[in-house]
Design a protein around this motif. Structure first.
Motif, short mmCIF file in Angstrom:
data_model
loop_
_atom_site.label_atom_id
_atom_site.label_comp_id
_atom_site.label_asym_id
_atom_site.label_seq_id
_atom_site.Cartn_x
_atom_site.Cartn_y
_atom_site.Cartn_z
N VAL A 209 2.10 -12.98 15.22
CA VAL A 209 1.21 -12.33 14.25
C VAL A 209 1.75 -10.96 13.86
N VAL A 210 2.15 -10.16 14.85
CA VAL A 210 2.68 -8.83 14.56
C VAL A 210 3.98 -8.93 13.76
N LEU A 211 4.82 -9.89 14.12
CA LEU A 211 6.08 -10.07 13.39
C LEU A 211 5.81 -10.47 11.94
N GLY A 217 4.49 -7.14 5.28
CA GLY A 217 4.34 -5.75 4.83
C GLY A 217 5.62 -5.24 4.20
N PHE A 218 6.75 -5.58 4.80
CA PHE A 218 8.06 -5.23 4.25
C PHE A 218 8.21 -5.79 2.83
N LEU A 219 7.85 -7.06 2.64
CA LEU A 219 8.01 -7.71 1.34
C LEU A 219 7.02 -7.14 0.31
N LEU A 220 5.78 -6.90 0.72
CA LEU A 220 4.78 -6.39 -0.20
C LEU A 220 5.12 -4.99 -0.70
N ILE A 221 5.46 -4.10 0.22
CA ILE A 221 5.77 -2.73 -0.18
C ILE A 221 7.12 -2.66 -0.89
N GLY A 340 8.18 -1.41 8.99
CA GLY A 340 8.56 -2.48 8.08
C GLY A 340 8.27 -2.11 6.63
N GLN A 341 7.12 -1.48 6.41
CA GLN A 341 6.77 -1.08 5.05
C GLN A 341 7.70 0.00 4.51
N LEU A 342 8.07 0.96 5.36
CA LEU A 342 8.98 2.02 4.94
C LEU A 342 10.36 1.46 4.58
N ILE A 343 10.86 0.52 5.40
CA ILE A 343 12.15 -0.11 5.10
C ILE A 343 12.05 -0.90 3.79
N GLY A 344 10.92 -1.59 3.60
CA GLY A 344 10.71 -2.32 2.35
C GLY A 344 10.72 -1.40 1.15
N ALA A 345 10.08 -0.23 1.28
CA ALA A 345 10.06 0.72 0.18
C ALA A 345 11.47 1.20 -0.15
N ALA A 346 12.25 1.51 0.88
CA ALA A 346 13.61 1.99 0.65
C ALA A 346 14.48 0.91 0.01
N LEU A 347 14.41 -0.32 0.53
CA LEU A 347 15.24 -1.40 0.00
C LEU A 347 14.79 -1.79 -1.40
N GLY A 348 13.47 -1.85 -1.61
CA GLY A 348 12.97 -2.20 -2.94
C GLY A 348 13.41 -1.21 -3.99
#
Length: 407
Positions: A209-211, A217-221, A340-348
């Motif tokens: 669940v956490v994963l 969260g990574f994908l959404l952000i 995960g969200q911060l990494i998603g923001a940077a990569l996005g």
């Protein structure tokens, strides 16, 4: 809305929501303020980008660590230390002329010491309300945080461009200290004691669940960050349209969170919420095929649709995490989700930037849609990993300890 009024009447809920929103308000200001300040001092956006990258790396690295510290030394101690160090680092960035390496060092320090208010408050929430109210509370929290992303960039841009970048950074320090003190001194923070986790650092990610919450969260952000880059590229840095379009995007999220906060969460809920985001982003791609005077209206309308799924998806991540881990592990779990969200923001942002240079603004929206489509696929393929929270207590699993028995 009657349900939310009842929720806000619960003792301490309105106060803790207001305090944590104030304490987190600098999160929507700091990156932009650092970018503007370092560019003004050095005359280079490249240098400013390096400092901003250092700050982002620090914040992504420290999230799970400082969140876990709260179970060792207590919420108030960790928040007090990180708030003081972060404020001092930003103060140095504002007042001390340095070489680029110096700005990077203090940018990194500011990121590393970002107070883990988000992890703290979402760990505290289950202690404030009953199990029936917890899911709506997570939804209300996810919705109201859009206020930060609507107002904070506007405030810091006005101050930095009209008054100066140094006053802008000093304003961040003032809000960081004032809002942090309000949250830290709130009675609810003092009453909650997070038990020390008996698991090794990082093992909470072994929970499916956490994963899943971290990956979604990574994908959404990542999708949201690509949208922001696309909107700026479409309407320009100096135009009013970009700010208004992004405000509509955030208002869609706010409305979606408030409208669907009471909807029971099933294993398919994440796929449906990502589906709404995907639909809006695909419509946005077609809205910017030909840039005309009406493009802003069409982009606003399509992003309003996409925004409706964002806060509900975030709320589900928080609720399913709360219901699936021990109370002693919740803060660290939320820290990993934040990373995960911060990494998603940077990569996005990075992918969108390359596509904007290559094919134009439409490329950023394609990137955003691709992130969302992958989110739908992940949510559908791994649907069995999402818990069924319908009629279930979403409070964290209580920690237990051996009890000595006299025989």
């Amino acid at each position: 809305m009657a349900g939310y009024r009842e929720l806000l009447r619960a003792p301490g809920v309105a106060r803790i929501i207001a305090a944590q929103l104030t304490a987190r308000f600098p999160n929507g200001m700091t990156s932009l303020a650092i970018l503007l300040h370092v560019e003004q001092v050095t005359g280079s956006y490249g240098a400013a980008g390096l400092v901003l990258a250092a700050a982002s790396i620090g914040q992504a690295t420290s999230g799970p660590v400082t969140s876990r510290w709260m179970g060792i030394w207590g919420i108030r101690r960790v928040l007090t230390l990180t708030t003081a160090v972060c404020a001092a680092a930003i103060l140095v960035l504002a007042l001390v002329p340095m070489e680029i390496t110096g700005y990077m060092v203090f940018g990194l320090l500011a990121g590393l010491s970002t107070p883990p208010v988000q992890s703290a408050v979402r760990t505290i929430y289950p202690k404030l309300v009953n199990s029936r109210q917890l899911t709506p509370l997570f939804s209300l929290d996810a919705s109201l945080q859009e206020i930060i992303w609507i107002l904070a960039p506007v405030v810091i841009t006005v101050v930095a461009t009209q008054v100066g970048t140094v006053p802008g950074l000093l304003l961040i320090v003032a809000i960081l200290l004032g809002g942090g003190a309000w949250f830290i001194l709130s009675p609810e923070v003092g009453r909650v004691r997070i038990p020390r986790s008996r698991r090794a650092f990082g093992k909470v990610l072994r929970s499916p669940v956490v994963l899943l919450a971290t990956v979604t969260g990574f994908l959404l952000i990542g999708a949201c960050a690509a949208v922001e880059a696309g909107v700026v590229a479409t309407f320009g840095h100096g135009g009013l349209e970009a700010g208004l379009v992004l405000a509509v995007f955030a208002i869609g999220s706010l409305a979606g969170g408030l409208a669907f906060g009471h909807v029971p969460i099933s294993p398919w809920s994440m796929a449906r919420r990502f589906g709404a985001v995907t639909l809006g982003l695909v419509l946005t791609v077609f809205a910017v095929v030909d840039i005309t005077s009406t493009t802003a209206w069409w982009v606003s309308a399509s992003l309003l649709v996409a925004g409706v799924g964002i806060a509900p998806a975030l709320a589900m991540m928080f609720a399913m995490t709360s219901a699936s881990v021990r109370f002693s592990d919740t803060a660290e779990a939320y820290g990993w989700i934040g990373t995960g969200q911060l990494i998603g923001a940077a990569l996005g942002s990075a992918i969108a930037g390359f596509l904007i240079d290559g094919v134009g603004p439409a490329g950023a929206y394609w990137a955003a849609a691709a992130f969302a489509i992958v989110g739908v696929i992940v949510s559908a393929v791994f649907v069995r990993g999402f818990p069924d929270l319908r009629g279930r207590d979403v409070s964290p699993i209580p920690d237990t300890a051996p009890v000595d028995v006299i025989t």
